[in-house]
Design an enzyme around this catalytic site. Structure first.
Site, PDB file in Angstrom:
ATOM      1  N   HIS A 114       1.169   3.866   2.161  1.00  0.00           N
ATOM      2  CA  HIS A 114       1.617   4.577   3.363  1.00  0.00           C
ATOM      3  C   HIS A 114       3.113   4.849   3.226  1.00  0.00           C
ATOM      4  CE1 HIS A 114      -1.562   3.846   6.755  1.00  0.00           C
ATOM      5  NE2 HIS A 114      -1.561   5.103   6.357  1.00  0.00           N
ATOM      6  N   HIS A 171       0.863  -1.183   0.000  1.00  0.00           N
ATOM      7  CA  HIS A 171       0.000   0.000   0.000  1.00  0.00           C
ATOM      8  C   HIS A 171       0.899   1.232   0.000  1.00  0.00           C
ATOM      9  CE1 HIS A 171       0.945  -0.655   4.202  1.00  0.00           C
ATOM     10  NE2 HIS A 171       0.399   0.488   4.564  1.00  0.00           N
ATOM     11  N   HIS A 210       6.651  -5.554  11.073  1.00  0.00           N
ATOM     12  CA  HIS A 210       5.983  -4.262  11.235  1.00  0.00           C
ATOM     13  C   HIS A 210       5.602  -4.106  12.704  1.00  0.00           C
ATOM     14  CE1 HIS A 210       3.310  -0.850  10.436  1.00  0.00           C
ATOM     15  NE2 HIS A 210       3.810  -0.804   9.208  1.00  0.00           N
ATOM     16  N   ASP A 259       5.694   4.854   5.107  1.00  0.00           N
ATOM     17  CA  ASP A 259       6.747   3.981   5.656  1.00  0.00           C
ATOM     18  C   ASP A 259       7.068   2.807   4.729  1.00  0.00           C
ATOM     19  OD1 ASP A 259       4.066   3.390   6.576  1.00  0.00           O
ATOM     20  OD2 ASP A 259       4.882   1.815   7.863  1.00  0.00           O
ATOM     21  N   HIS A 260       6.156   2.489   3.790  1.00  0.00           N
ATOM     22  CA  HIS A 260       6.369   1.341   2.890  1.00  0.00           C
ATOM     23  C   HIS A 260       6.999   1.732   1.559  1.00  0.00           C
ATOM     24  CE1 HIS A 260       3.975  -1.537   5.360  1.00  0.00           C
ATOM     25  NE2 HIS A 260       3.668  -0.369   5.904  1.00  0.00           N
ATOM     26  N   HIS A 303      -7.055  -2.525   5.736  1.00  0.00           N
ATOM     27  CA  HIS A 303      -6.202  -1.517   6.369  1.00  0.00           C
ATOM     28  C   HIS A 303      -6.893  -0.155   6.265  1.00  0.00           C
ATOM     29  CE1 HIS A 303      -2.525   0.020   8.007  1.00  0.00           C
ATOM     30  NE2 HIS A 303      -2.066   0.561   6.907  1.00  0.00           N
ATOM     31  N   ASP A 359       0.159  -4.283   5.784  1.00  0.00           N
ATOM     32  CA  ASP A 359      -0.498  -3.724   6.976  1.00  0.00           C
ATOM     33  C   ASP A 359      -1.976  -4.082   6.925  1.00  0.00           C
ATOM     34  OD1 ASP A 359       1.928  -2.600   7.442  1.00  0.00           O
ATOM     35  OD2 ASP A 359       1.207  -0.529   7.583  1.00  0.00           O
TER      36      ASP A 359
END
Ligand SMILES: [Zn+2]
Ligand SMILES: [Zn+2]
Length: 306
Positions: free
Chosen positions: A86, A84, A260, A88-89, A173, A196
């Site tokens: 986000h 996805h 995670h 942080d990914h 998510h 996530d």
């Protein structure tokens, strides 16, 4: 007669080698962290070595340094699958793309991800246009090899090559949607990466008979959670230990690792204990550079510099 015997022996060896190869997937956790900065846990990224290829799932903070620690050439990363969008990914997506190009990636980088991936990569390309043009001009790196082929995916089989099959499935998510988990199949071996997610029935349904589950976890001390609406909101779209136990008990993978990792107000050992008390199967707390060799037997190997 001698020739027939020899041919038979060679054929048997080839079949044996193919069987061994078809029966093996190596998974390495490059980053087991979350948006929280940590020197021990980098941003989310999982490397899957299968059928002579490297498949990278997510591209969080520090992924390039972790690959370097493993002596893997960044240019050998040619397929990236995003769970996805986000930050942080995806925060090191540009690093994998451009550093891989500088280190002679021979062909365009392929990126697969949810709707919006193409737009994100197009904007990255615009942002780096000056650098790409300069390097192309002065280093002769080749503009084609520096290109990115982006695929906004739908659920289903999204990659199929050399007997490797990658299937994307939706996970929960929300408010991030779509968000994907991935199942990797190769020969008789299979691995699922959750991305996530909160408890996701779709993940359970797509994980029938798998060898390894790589699943996210978030655990917050109850007293802290009660008083903190912000953490409650975050917890709603992640998986708590009770939910993970439900997932594991339904799937019963040969082994599982948590990644995670978001732990607040308690120790990681306590979280592992919460899960292992309620679930009888094998489950591990993931660490950066931990690898899991999935063959007829499964080995979970902590990172060692030697
Ligand atoms: Zn995340
Ligand atoms: Zn997320």
């Amino acid at each position: 007669m001698k020739l027939i015997k020899k041919s038979f022996f060679v054929l048997a060896m080839v079949l044996y080698a193919a069987a061994c190869n078809a029966d093996f997937i190596k998974v390495t956790l490059l980053g087991t962290g979350s948006p929280r900065p940590s020197v021990d846990r980098n941003g989310p990224a999982v490397l899957v070595e299968v059928g002579g290829k490297y498949l990278l799932f997510d591209s969080g903070r520090g992924v390039v340094q972790r690959l370097q620690q493993l002596d893997i050439r960044i240019s050998d990363i040619q397929q990236i699958f995003l769970t996805h969008l986000h930050s942080d990914h995806i925060s090191a997506l540009d690093d994998v793309w451009l550093t891989g190009w500088i280190y002679q990636r021979p062909s365009p980088l392929n990126i697969y991800g949810p709707n919006g991936t193409k737009s994100f990569v197009d904007h990255l390309s615009q942002a780096y246009a000056y650098d790409v043009q300069l390097r192309n001009q002065y280093s002769g790196l080749g503009i084609n090899a520096g290109a990115v082929v982006t695929n906004d995916i739908e659920p289903g089989v999204i990659y199929s090559e050399n007997g490797i099959k990658v299937t994307a499935f939706l996970v929960d998510h929300r408010p991030v949607a779509p968000a994907y988990g991935y199942r990797i199949d190769f020969g008789e071996r299979s691995v699922v990466i959750s991305g996530d997610t909160s408890y996701s029935q779709s993940l359970v349904d797509h994980s029938v008979g798998i060898d390894l589950l790589v699943h996210e976890i978030m655990s917050v001390d109850h007293k802290i959670l009660e008083k903190n609406p912000r953490l409650q909101k975050i917890q709603r779209y992640h998986t708590n230990p009770e939910q993970l136990v439900k997932v594991l008990s339904s799937i019963k993978p040969r082994t599982a690792v948590m990644t995670h990792i978001i732990v607040v107000g308690m120790s990681e050992d306590e979280v592992l204990k919460q899960v292992t008390i309620a679930y009888e199967g094998e489950v591990h707390m993931g660490e950066d550079l931990m690898s899991i060799e999935v063959g007829s037997s499964i080995k979970v190997i902590p990172y060692s510099k030697n």
